[in-house]
Design an enzyme around this catalytic site. Structure first.
Site, short mmCIF file in Angstrom:
data_model
loop_
_atom_site.label_atom_id
_atom_site.label_comp_id
_atom_site.label_asym_id
_atom_site.label_seq_id
_atom_site.Cartn_x
_atom_site.Cartn_y
_atom_site.Cartn_z
N ALA A 1 0.79 -1.18 0.14
CA ALA A 1 -0.09 -0.02 0.19
C ALA A 1 0.86 1.09 -0.01
O ALA A 1 2.08 1.25 0.49
CB ALA A 1 -0.88 0.04 1.13
N ASP A 2 0.21 2.23 -0.38
CA ASP A 2 1.02 3.70 -0.44
C ASP A 2 0.10 4.80 -0.47
O ASP A 2 -0.93 4.66 -1.01
CB ASP A 2 1.96 3.93 -1.87
N THR A 3 0.20 5.65 0.54
CA THR A 3 -1.01 6.93 0.79
C THR A 3 0.02 7.94 0.38
O THR A 3 1.14 8.21 0.90
CB THR A 3 -1.06 6.75 2.20
#
Lengths: 199, 118
Positions: free
Chosen positions: A72-74
């Site tokens: 995941a990357d935010t």
């Protein structure tokens, strides 16, 4: 007959994502991927977070023979520009000033891969967050707590940063860093199930 | 309430127990909730104690200190097979309970959680 247990691997160094998976009761490993998290020229924030999430998954998948890898990357997006993690205190101050008194978007790209089949799924979640007006003094006091370091947009909604938030539209966990409904959907798409990884 | 702990790990090649070599992981926050430590007494009785109820745990002795300042010397103490921690650098890390040699709570009021179970 009970479903065979699935091993999950979280390809992320984020303690908040670890905490969310722990809350779900999953038995999982943590592997920190070594990937270049810079945005490419011309890449939209959506494309960026999804590409980064896939890159994280692929960076750790070789160490395992079975299971499901989660990446995941935010990013925080304001005026169409993504705000990643602040480089220093001045950068954090610039970000928080930009966010004060306005709505911004938090986007998290989530990617999963089932190692046995190589099946992969990726998508992103978007949540809108509104900050109240922020004065320089409280911004500086917040930065002095050390919380903005390593946080996209220089704040943590699950920490002291919650004091700045007046409204939120969308999934809360997405702002923390891992939208669970999206993760659940993607894991099902590749033929697995979050419940089969429960401890 | 989450506490921070200074954690020492056994070196991978070291034998566990008194005199064994350790390395410091530094001050970490425990991400895993309700970490239960299995304490085996010298008469063979075993019971569970929450890590929150301890201010210090030294598996090299073995020995632990409770939040009311009582020091206990059981035959052995075992931590769960996997614990997630947040390192001082802000990174998540999984630790095998067997890797932990010593764990000391940092800061805060170490007394009086009111949940002593033994």
């Amino acid at each position: 007959m009970s479903e065979p247990k699935t091993r999950f691997i979280l390809a992320s160094a984020s303690p908040r994502r670890t905490e969310i998976l722990t809350t779900l009761g999953l038995d999982f490993d943590v592997r920190v991927p070594d990937v270049d998290e810079r945005q490419l020229p011309g890449e939209s924030p959506q494309q960026y977070v999804m590409r980064a999430a896939v890159a994280k998954v692929r960076a750790v998948v070789n160490g395992y023979r079975a299971g499901v890898v989660i990446g995941a990357d935010t990013v925080v997006v304001i005026d169409g520009q993504p705000l990643g993690k602040p480089g220093d205190a001045a950068d954090a101050k610039r970000m928080l000033r930009a966010l004060g008194g306005r709505w911004h978007a938090v986007m998290t790209g989530v990617a999963v891969q089932r190692i046995e089949t190589g099946d992969e799924a990726v998508d992103f979640e978007k949540t809108l967050v509104r900050f109240r007006d922020l004065g320089d003094e409280e911004i500086e006091a917040y930065i002095a707590t050390g919380e903005p370091v390593d946080k996209a947009g220089a704040y943590a909604i699950q920490g002291r940063g919650m004091l700045f938030v007046t409204e939120i539209a969308g999934n809360y966990q997405n702002v923390v860093g891992l939208p669970v409904p999206l993760l659940d959907r993607l894991v099902r798409q590749i033929g697995a199930n979050l419940r089969s990884g429960e401890e | 309430m989450s506490f921070s702990y200074d954690i020492e790990l056994y070196l991978p090649t070291a034998l566990h127990g008194a005199g064994s070599q350790t390395e410091s992981l530094g001050v970490c926050k425990i991400i895993t909730r309700n970490v239960f430590v299995t304490v085996t007494e010298h008469n063979g009785d075993a019971h569970l104690v929450l890590l929150d109820e301890m201010t210090e745990l030294d598996r090299t002795q073995p020995r632990y200190v409770t939040v009311i300042g009582k020091t206990v010397f059981p035959r052995r103490v075992d931590l769960p097979s996997k614990i997630f921690v947040e390192t001082a650098a802000g990174q998540a890390r999984a630790i095998n309970g067997d890797q932990i040699a010593r764990i000391v709570r940092q800061g805060g009021d170490s007394r009086g959680t009111g949940r002593i179970s033994f």
